[in-house]
Design an enzyme around this catalytic site. Structure first.
Site, PDB file in Angstrom:
ATOM      1  N   LEU A  12      10.507  59.819  32.998  1.00 15.78           N
ATOM      2  CA  LEU A  12      10.359  60.497  34.277  1.00 15.78           C
ATOM      3  C   LEU A  12      10.820  61.954  34.229  1.00 15.78           C
ATOM      4  O   LEU A  12      11.976  62.235  33.886  1.00 15.78           O
ATOM      5  CB  LEU A  12      11.141  59.736  35.357  1.00 15.78           C
ATOM      6  CG  LEU A  12      11.044  60.298  36.781  1.00 15.78           C
ATOM      7  CD1 LEU A  12       9.608  60.268  37.275  1.00 15.78           C
ATOM      8  CD2 LEU A  12      11.966  59.533  37.721  1.00 15.78           C
ATOM      9  N   ASP A  13       9.904  62.876  34.568  1.00 16.52           N
ATOM     10  CA  ASP A  13      10.179  64.310  34.642  1.00 16.52           C
ATOM     11  C   ASP A  13      10.712  64.896  33.340  1.00 16.52           C
ATOM     12  O   ASP A  13      11.421  65.903  33.342  1.00 16.52           O
ATOM     13  CB  ASP A  13      11.174  64.609  35.786  1.00 16.52           C
ATOM     14  CG  ASP A  13      10.560  64.380  37.157  1.00 16.52           C
ATOM     15  OD1 ASP A  13       9.342  64.534  37.291  1.00 16.52           O
ATOM     16  OD2 ASP A  13      11.317  64.042  38.086  1.00 16.52           O
ATOM     17  N   GLU A  14      10.370  64.282  32.215  1.00 15.40           N
ATOM     18  CA  GLU A  14      10.829  64.776  30.920  1.00 15.40           C
ATOM     19  C   GLU A  14       9.664  65.075  29.975  1.00 15.40           C
ATOM     20  O   GLU A  14       9.854  65.219  28.777  1.00 15.40           O
ATOM     21  CB  GLU A  14      11.782  63.762  30.285  1.00 15.40           C
ATOM     22  CG  GLU A  14      13.087  63.585  31.059  1.00 15.40           C
ATOM     23  CD  GLU A  14      14.074  62.673  30.351  1.00 15.40           C
ATOM     24  OE1 GLU A  14      13.869  62.393  29.150  1.00 15.40           O
ATOM     25  OE2 GLU A  14      15.030  62.235  31.002  1.00 15.40           O
TER      26      GLU A  14
END
Length: 282
Positions: free
Chosen positions: A225-227
Site C-alpha cells: 500500500l502506497d509503496e
C-alpha cells in the site's frame, strides 16, 4: 506527414547500445527527433527512449523487425505511435479535485489520454462525467462485496481496452489480485505525509503538528500500500497562520499538479520501471 513513433527499451548495459539503436533506425528509414538514455550503475541496466519519424515501414512491420533486433541484447521494449492517445479509465470516490483537473486538461488538449470510462464507489460525479460525455459506472464497495466489485471494475477496464488506470483519489484499497492485474499501468496519488499521518483527516493531523511542508506523491499501484515506484512528487510550504482549510486547499492543488505530471509522462511513454524505482525521461 511522416508517422512518428516512440520506442522505449531497457536491457543489460554494454558497449555500443546507442550506436546499435540509432543504426537500426537509420537502416529502416527512421529519423530521430528526440532521444534520451540512462545507464544505472547500481543495477547494470541501460534505459532509452527514442522518438523518431519513419515512412519506410508501418507500425506492424517495425515491431517485427524490432523483435529480431532486440533479441540478442535481451531487450525489453515497446513501440507506440506518437499520435495515439492512451486509452484510460479513471477511478474516484468523493474528492473530485484530481478528477476535475484531469478531465479539463484532456478537454484542453494538454494530456494525450482518451478517457473511456469513470468508475466510482459513489454517485457524486455522474453529472461531471455526463458533461464530458464519458460513461459513468457506479460500483458500491463493501467488505462483503469487494471481490464482486473488483471483478466488475476489471471487466470494465478490459472492455474499454484501458492501457492506463488512474486512481484520482479513489479511497478504496485494491486487492493484491487486482494490483497484480494492473501492474505497471495504474497510477495513484496521495498526500506526502505518509507514513507520519495515516488514516482519516491527514490535514487535520498535520495542522495539529504544525507542519511546514505539505506535498503529494504519484506512484504506480502495487500490493504494498502506497509503496509503489514513485513517478513524481512536489511540496508547498505551510505557515503557522494556515488553517486546516488552507492546508487542505493547498494540498489538493499540489495533488492535482503532481498527478497531472505523472499521467502526462506516463502517457508520453517517458516513464520506465527500474525495479522499485522509475526512470523518467522528462
Amino acid at each position: 506527414m511522416t508517422p512518428a513513433y516512440i520506442l522505449t527499451l531497457s536491457c543489460p548495459d554494454r558497449l555500443g547500445l546507442v550506436h546499435a539503436v540509432s543504426g537500426f533506425l537509420l537502416e529502416h528509414g527512421g529519423n530521430i527527433e528526440e532521444a534520451a538514455q540512462y545507464n544505472d550503475d547500481a543495477t547494470g541496466l541501460f534505459f532509452m527512449r527514442v522518438q523518431f519519424a519513419c515512412g519506410q515501414h508501418d507500425h506492424a512491420a517495425l515491431k517485427t523487425r524490432l523483435a529480431s533486433f532486440a533479441e540478442p541484447f535481451a531487450m525489453r521494449w515497446s513501440l507506440h505511435a506518437k499520435s495515439a492517445a492512451m486509452p484510460t479509465v479513471l477511478m474516484v470516490s468523493r474528492e473530485g479535485h484530481c478528477l476535475n483537473d484531469l478531465l479539463f486538461r484532456v478537454k484542453s488538449g494538454l494530456l494525450p489520454i482518451d478517457v473511456r470510462a469513470i468508475i466510482s464507489n459513489h454517485r457524486d460525479f455522474y453529472q461531471l462525467a455526463a458533461s464530458y460525455n464519458i460513461p459513468f459506472h457506479h460500483i458500491p464497495v463493501s467488505a462483503a462485496t469487494k471481490a464482486q466489485a473488483e471483478a466488475r471494475q476489471y471487466e470494465i477496464i478490459e472492455a474499454e481496452g484501458a492501457e492506463l488506470v488512474i486512481l484520482a483519489r479513489y479511497m478504496q484499497v485494491l486487492s493484491d489480485d487486482l494490483c497484480t492485474k494492473l501492474a505497471g499501468r495504474a497510477i495513484n496519488i496521495h498526500h506526502s505525509f505518509l507514513p507520519s499521518f495515516k488514516g482519516a483527516k491527514p490535514y487535520y493531523q498535520a495542522h495539529d503538528r504544525g507542519v511546514k511542508l505539505i506535498g503529494a506523491t504519484a506512484h504506480y499501484v502495487t500490493a504494498d500500500l502506497d509503496e509503489g515506484p514513485i513517478i513524481e512528487q512536489d511540496v508547498t510550504r505551510a505557515e503557522h497562520t494556515d488553517t486546516v482549510d488552507d492546508l487542505t486547499s493547498r494540498g489538493r492543488d499540489t495533488e492535482s499538479l503532481v498527478l497531472a505530471r505523472a499521467v502526462k509522462w506516463h502517457s508520453e511513454h517517458r516513464v520506465l520501471l527500474n525495479g522499485h524505482k522509475t526512470v523518467v525521461f522528462r
